[in-house]
Scaffold this active site. Structure first.
Site, PDB file in Angstrom:
ATOM      1  N   CYS A  50       0.809  -1.215   0.000  1.00 39.05           N
ATOM      2  CA  CYS A  50       0.000   0.000   0.000  1.00 39.05           C
ATOM      3  C   CYS A  50       0.839   1.261   0.000  1.00 39.05           C
ATOM      4  O   CYS A  50       0.344   2.330  -0.359  1.00 39.05           O
ATOM      5  CB  CYS A  50      -0.952   0.005   1.190  1.00 39.05           C
ATOM      6  SG  CYS A  50      -0.126  -0.003   2.799  1.00 39.05           S
ATOM      7  N   GLN A 120       4.775  -9.225   3.787  1.00 39.89           N
ATOM      8  CA  GLN A 120       4.740  -8.734   2.406  1.00 39.89           C
ATOM      9  C   GLN A 120       6.022  -9.090   1.654  1.00 39.89           C
ATOM     10  O   GLN A 120       5.977  -9.447   0.473  1.00 39.89           O
ATOM     11  CB  GLN A 120       4.508  -7.224   2.425  1.00 39.89           C
ATOM     12  CG  GLN A 120       3.134  -6.849   2.961  1.00 39.89           C
ATOM     13  CD  GLN A 120       3.003  -5.379   3.328  1.00 39.89           C
ATOM     14  OE1 GLN A 120       3.998  -4.712   3.627  1.00 39.89           O
ATOM     15  NE2 GLN A 120       1.786  -4.861   3.319  1.00 39.89           N
ATOM     16  N   GLY A 195      -7.680  -6.200   5.637  1.00 40.43           N
ATOM     17  CA  GLY A 195      -9.038  -6.204   6.168  1.00 40.43           C
ATOM     18  C   GLY A 195      -9.133  -7.036   7.440  1.00 40.43           C
ATOM     19  O   GLY A 195      -9.773  -6.623   8.420  1.00 40.43           O
TER      20      GLY A 195
END
Length: 447
Positions: A50, A120, A195
């Site tokens: 992100c 990640q 989320g």
């Protein structure tokens, strides 16, 4: 070693640029294939999160590799390389190792110390391994980067002082409600890793009732059930928006999910006395349409705003301790790598000596056919011992010298003196054909 890092992050580029550069999971393999198809790029790992898009590459030349990578990133962004230049950073060789290790340790994160980056990086490494775009250099680099990240969190308090991006974003949201989210109804849009972390954090903070919505309804239901939350179909997004105070948007959608039209309709059915509708946009590309921020009664907190607001980091002692770990590990990795770089040259030298010995023994057999098998075997053993003893000290010494800064010149000198043909790069996804088995895999610095 020719290791190159080219990327953009929240430090150098606004969200609009990161959106252009962002690579969806479905496109990762294509991008990796595109990178290693470039003339100067031998290996590649692509990290797209992100708040950062980075390429880690093993290249055959700095300028050529930089040009190749910038061209691929520009193509992805639909822009010219020149227009991206001011937003990209470049790290080469030792500086590249230092950067990757700092990223893994959480020192380069928007919220210093957050541990999500480790997952990640692991995902990026797995993608590259599956696409056969990571060869010997990047395999070693990524494996050690993951170990460095784990060591930083195990040996210091950086993860206690730091926060996840989600925690930090919800802290900013809480400021809109007198610092407390308890009892505030909330909606999480997206059921991926971000989320799930959002639902877990909201639950821990006492927010509720909680609702989860996702394009894939099954995932939303499973995530909601794990935390006693409710699940709503994406088609009911407007209705749910009108009943909540906080929304965390973290989908992988390529277009905004919370458009101005959707939010406007939701506001029409919302009681103004509830206070602002706080939208936390943690997605890249953005989930909240740009025009939403101008609507009355709406507070939008996105990656750009977080970068400008967040200033509190971990305790200075913890950050300093992690920097010492990174410096230690970088030096250990470079020492190992310099030794590994000379290994093919040493192996080629031994191979050249072996060829000479074999040719001379064959010539002896032709000239002295009267020698018995035992005599020929004894001559062969003697010649091999002589060659091994002659080569032992120089090869040991060249490994020692190669481990020092600037040590690559000694391997180059050996290649020049003995006219050795040594491949300078390894085929993608493989180990070099000539391997010096005396050089062990890198296992990290001292603990």
């Amino acid at each position: 070693m020719k290791l190159l890092v080219v990327g953009a992050s929240y430090r150098t580029a606004p969200v609009a640029i990161l959106e252009q550069l962002a690579v969806a999971p479905a496109d990762l393999t294509r991008m990796l294939d595109r990178l290693v198809a470039q003339p100067y790029v031998d290996e590649a790992v692509l990290v797209s999160t992100c708040n950062r898009v980075e390429v880690y590459a093993a290249v055959s030349g700095f300028h050529g590799g930089l040009g190749d990578i910038c061209a691929v990133l520009a193509e992805q962004a639909g822009a010219s390389p020149g227009s991206l230049a001011n937003h990209l950073y470049v790290h080469y060789d030792a500086a590249a190792v230092d950067h990757v290790f700092k990223v893994a340790a959480g020192l380069d994160s928007m919220v210093v110390g957050e541990a999500q980056i480790l997952g990640q990086l692991r995902d990026a490494y797995h993608w590259a391994s599956g696409a056969d775009s990571a060869g010997r250099l990047l395999h070693e680099l990524m494996q050690q980067a993951l170990r460095v990240g784990k060591r930083a969190h195990a040996e210091t308090g950086i993860d206690r002082a730091g926060q996840s991006v989600v925690t930090a974003a919800l802290g900013l949201a809480a400021a809109q409600f007198d610092g407390d989210l308890a009892g505030r109804p909330a909606l999480v849009v997206g059921a991926g890793a971000m989320g799930a972390l959002s639902v877990a954090t909201l639950s821990r903070l006492g927010a509720g009732p909680l609702t989860v919505t996702n394009r894939g309804a099954d995932r939303a239901v499973r995530l909601a059930e794990s935390y006693g939350a409710g699940a709503a179909p994406m088609a009911e997004l407007t209705d749910v928006l009108s009943t909540v105070d906080i929304v965390v948007a973290a989908t992988a959608a390529t277009e905004p999910v919370l458009t101005r039209e959707v939010v406007t309709r939701a506001l029409a059915g919302r009681v103004p006395e509830r206070g602002p509708l706080v939208l936390l946009d943690l997605a890249v590309p953005r989930d909240v349409e740009a025009g939403v921020a101008g609507l009355p009664g709406v507070e939008v907190i996105d990656i750009d705003r977080m970068a400008s607001i967040l200033s509190d980091g971990p305790a200075a002692a913890d950050a300093a301790a992690v920097r010492r770990i990174v410096a230690d590990e970088v030096e250990s990795f470079l020492t190992w790598l310099r030794g590994a770089d000379v290994a093919p040259t040493v192996a080629a030298l031994r191979g050249r000596a072996e060829d000479v010995v074999t040719a001379e023994l064959r010539r002896l057999a032709q000239r002295r056919p009267d020698l018995s098998d035992d005599q020929r075997a004894e001559v062969a053993r003697t010649v091999h011992r002589v060659v091994q003893r002659l080569l032992h000290q120089p090869t040991v010494r060249v490994r020692q010298l190669a481990a020092e800064p600037g040590g690559d010149q000694y391997a180059a000198l050996l290649r020049e003196l003995f006219d050795l043909q040594v491949p300078q790069t390894s085929p993608v996804g493989t180990v070099p054909d000539v391997v010096d088995t005396d050089t062990p895999p890198y296992t990290g610095g001292q603990r």
